[in-house]
Design a protein around this motif. Structure first.
Motif, mmCIF file in Angstrom:
data_model
loop_
_atom_site.group_PDB
_atom_site.id
_atom_site.type_symbol
_atom_site.label_atom_id
_atom_site.label_comp_id
_atom_site.label_asym_id
_atom_site.label_seq_id
_atom_site.Cartn_x
_atom_site.Cartn_y
_atom_site.Cartn_z
ATOM 1 N N ILE A 147 0.845 -1.195 0.000
ATOM 2 C CA ILE A 147 0.000 0.000 0.000
ATOM 3 C C ILE A 147 0.883 1.249 0.000
ATOM 4 C CG2 ILE A 147 -0.160 0.185 2.525
ATOM 5 C CD1 ILE A 147 -3.133 0.931 2.142
ATOM 6 N N GLY A 148 0.363 2.333 -0.574
ATOM 7 C CA GLY A 148 1.113 3.584 -0.616
ATOM 8 C C GLY A 148 1.217 4.220 0.761
ATOM 9 N N PRO A 149 2.220 5.052 0.985
ATOM 10 C CA PRO A 149 2.435 5.643 2.307
ATOM 11 C C PRO A 149 1.298 6.544 2.780
ATOM 12 C CG PRO A 149 3.930 6.603 0.668
ATOM 13 C CD PRO A 149 3.295 5.420 0.040
ATOM 14 N N LEU A 150 0.667 7.291 1.870
ATOM 15 C CA LEU A 150 -0.397 8.201 2.285
ATOM 16 C C LEU A 150 -1.649 7.453 2.722
ATOM 17 C CD1 LEU A 150 -0.014 11.010 -0.416
ATOM 18 C CD2 LEU A 150 0.553 11.158 2.018
ATOM 19 N N TRP A 151 -2.039 6.418 1.960
ATOM 20 C CA TRP A 151 -3.207 5.633 2.365
ATOM 21 C C TRP A 151 -2.923 4.856 3.643
ATOM 22 C CZ3 TRP A 151 -7.811 6.737 1.364
ATOM 23 C CH2 TRP A 151 -8.220 7.206 0.109
ATOM 24 N N GLY A 178 3.116 15.657 10.087
ATOM 25 C CA GLY A 178 4.385 15.948 9.432
ATOM 26 C C GLY A 178 5.423 14.882 9.708
ATOM 27 N N GLY A 179 5.484 14.412 10.952
ATOM 28 C CA GLY A 179 6.431 13.353 11.293
ATOM 29 C C GLY A 179 6.087 12.037 10.623
ATOM 30 N N ALA A 180 4.789 11.691 10.608
ATOM 31 C CA ALA A 180 4.369 10.424 10.010
ATOM 32 C C ALA A 180 4.648 10.392 8.510
ATOM 33 C CB ALA A 180 2.881 10.197 10.280
ATOM 34 N N CYS A 182 -4.556 13.792 11.458
ATOM 35 C CA CYS A 182 -3.722 12.965 10.577
ATOM 36 C C CYS A 182 -4.562 12.185 9.576
ATOM 37 C CB CYS A 182 -2.884 11.987 11.416
ATOM 38 S SG CYS A 182 -1.590 12.773 12.393
ATOM 39 N N ALA A 183 -5.707 11.662 10.024
ATOM 40 C CA ALA A 183 -6.577 10.899 9.131
ATOM 41 C C ALA A 183 -7.129 11.782 8.015
ATOM 42 C CB ALA A 183 -7.724 10.276 9.928
ATOM 43 N N VAL A 184 -7.583 12.986 8.373
ATOM 44 C CA VAL A 184 -8.156 13.898 7.375
ATOM 45 C C VAL A 184 -7.081 14.376 6.404
ATOM 46 C CG1 VAL A 184 -9.222 16.165 7.042
ATOM 47 C CG2 VAL A 184 -10.044 14.644 8.864
ATOM 48 N N ALA A 185 -5.932 14.805 6.939
ATOM 49 C CA ALA A 185 -4.858 15.292 6.069
ATOM 50 C C ALA A 185 -4.333 14.181 5.171
ATOM 51 C CB ALA A 185 -3.725 15.869 6.921
ATOM 52 N N SER A 218 -5.969 11.458 4.114
ATOM 53 C CA SER A 218 -6.945 11.091 3.087
ATOM 54 C C SER A 218 -7.009 12.147 1.989
ATOM 55 C CB SER A 218 -8.330 10.897 3.720
ATOM 56 O OG SER A 218 -8.794 12.112 4.285
ATOM 57 N N ALA A 219 -6.903 13.436 2.374
ATOM 58 C CA ALA A 219 -6.957 14.504 1.384
ATOM 59 C C ALA A 219 -5.823 14.384 0.375
ATOM 60 C CB ALA A 219 -6.902 15.860 2.086
ATOM 61 N N LEU A 220 -4.627 14.052 0.838
ATOM 62 C CA LEU A 220 -3.487 13.902 -0.068
ATOM 63 C C LEU A 220 -3.532 12.563 -0.808
ATOM 64 C CD1 LEU A 220 -0.604 15.330 2.156
ATOM 65 C CD2 LEU A 220 -1.749 16.439 0.233
ATOM 66 N N ALA A 221 -3.978 11.509 -0.121
ATOM 67 C CA ALA A 221 -3.997 10.179 -0.739
ATOM 68 C C ALA A 221 -4.964 10.121 -1.916
ATOM 69 C CB ALA A 221 -4.371 9.127 0.305
ATOM 70 N N VAL A 222 -6.125 10.765 -1.788
ATOM 71 C CA VAL A 222 -7.115 10.763 -2.871
ATOM 72 C C VAL A 222 -6.523 11.388 -4.130
ATOM 73 C CG1 VAL A 222 -9.272 11.840 -3.615
ATOM 74 C CG2 VAL A 222 -9.145 10.727 -1.388
ATOM 75 N N ILE A 223 -5.657 12.384 -3.949
ATOM 76 C CA ILE A 223 -5.069 13.089 -5.096
ATOM 77 C C ILE A 223 -3.902 12.314 -5.702
ATOM 78 C CG2 ILE A 223 -3.878 15.203 -5.818
ATOM 79 C CD1 ILE A 223 -5.370 16.650 -3.546
#
Length: 298
Positions: A31-35, A80-82, A188-191, A193-198
């Motif tokens: 799986i990708g890091p953002l998801w 940011g750390g994650a 962290c979950a919202v941020a 998901s916002a980047l992962a969708v893109i």
């Protein structure tokens, strides 16, 4: 809670994070890091939610007006750390990542002095350097050439240091550690998901492949461990907390041996002993010096 009990909470958090390093690195194959970040913190938010509701019912004092805003700032530091740690793992070695992430043990007292104007107990400085040296030995006593992933991991250590420092400020002041935990997880979950969708594709098959790692990272590494951190830091200082949380490098090596058949070299065992000595110094020296000063005053 006594300071010893608080430090044991932090040590427990370090142990969970150490095992979580295995889950993080193996999940990246599916799986990708953002998801991965998004899903682990969605689960962590659900873990913290009932605890935050119980805490709210039992609260005696009202929540300070700016508390949620401060909790969101902590969540942004955590995100940011994650993110930087997860992306750093794509292009750096486990050896380099383990050592460079542990640099937050030095960053925390420095940031505490610079931004909070708080001078930590003198033992924190040698103990922080000792713990960093122990992590270096545990990683093999050598670093390969620095890569972009290494630079991201150094930034990650800075974000962790900011998060630890801010938790040390706001957790004791509000008395709402569960709400703090839930808020930072939700950010962290919202941020994520916002980047992962893109930027990242996702399918149920991918989630299914990485589900064990996601569940461990969500329930234990994110949910339980960060809650232990927030609770423990209500009763100890941020620089002391950083020393005990740095035990994650020690536990990462241990779980690497147990779960991934990795080998700790003799110099690595020396590193374990050095980290343990740093934690003992932080736990014992303040009490011994206070006792000596009291006896001298008598």
């Amino acid at each position: 809670m006594t300071r010893i009990q608080a430090n044991l909470f932090l040590l427990f958090a370090g142990a969970i994070w150490g095992a979580g390093f295995v889950a993080q690195s193996t999940a990246m194959g599916a799986i990708g890091p953002l998801w991965f970040i998004c899903l682990r913190f969605v689960i962590a938010t659900l873990v913290a939610l009932p605890l935050a509701l119980v805490e709210a019912r039992q609260a005696v004092a009202p929540l300070p007006r700016d508390a949620v805003r401060n909790f969101i700032v902590i969540g942004l530091a955590l995100f940011g750390g994650a993110v930087t740690q997860q992306f750093g793992l794509l292009s750096t070695t486990v050896t380099n990542s383990g050592f460079l992430t542990g640099l937050y043990v030095v960053f925390v007292p420095v940031l505490t002095v610079v931004f909070l104007r708080r001078q930590p107990h003198w033992v924190i400085w040698p103990a922080a350097l000792l713990a960093s040296f122990g992590i270096f030995l545990l990683s093999g006593g050598a670093l390969s050439s620095l890569t972009g992933g290494d630079l991201l991991t150094i930034v990650c250590a800075l974000f962790w240091a900011i998060q630890v420092m801010l938790v040390g400020v706001f957790a004791p002041a509000t008395g709402r550690p569960m709400l703090l935990s839930m808020t930072q997880f939700a950010v962290c979950a919202v941020a994520g998901s916002a980047l992962a969708v893109i930027f990242e594709p996702l399918s149920l098959d991918v989630v299914r492949q990485a589900l064990p790692q996601i569940l461990y990272a969500g329930i234990f590494s994110s949910g339980i461990a960060f809650i232990c951190q927030v609770v423990g830091q209500r009763y100890t200082t941020a620089p002391q907390a950083a020393i005990f949380l740095s035990s994650e490098a020690l536990f990462a090596a241990l779980f690497g041996v147990l779960l991934l058949d990795e080998i700790i070299t003799p110099i690595g065992y020396l590193g374990c002993a050095v980290i343990f000595a740093a934690m003992l110094a932080v736990e014992l020296v303040p009490g011994l010096t206070k006792k000596g000063e009291a006896e001298a005053a008598v």
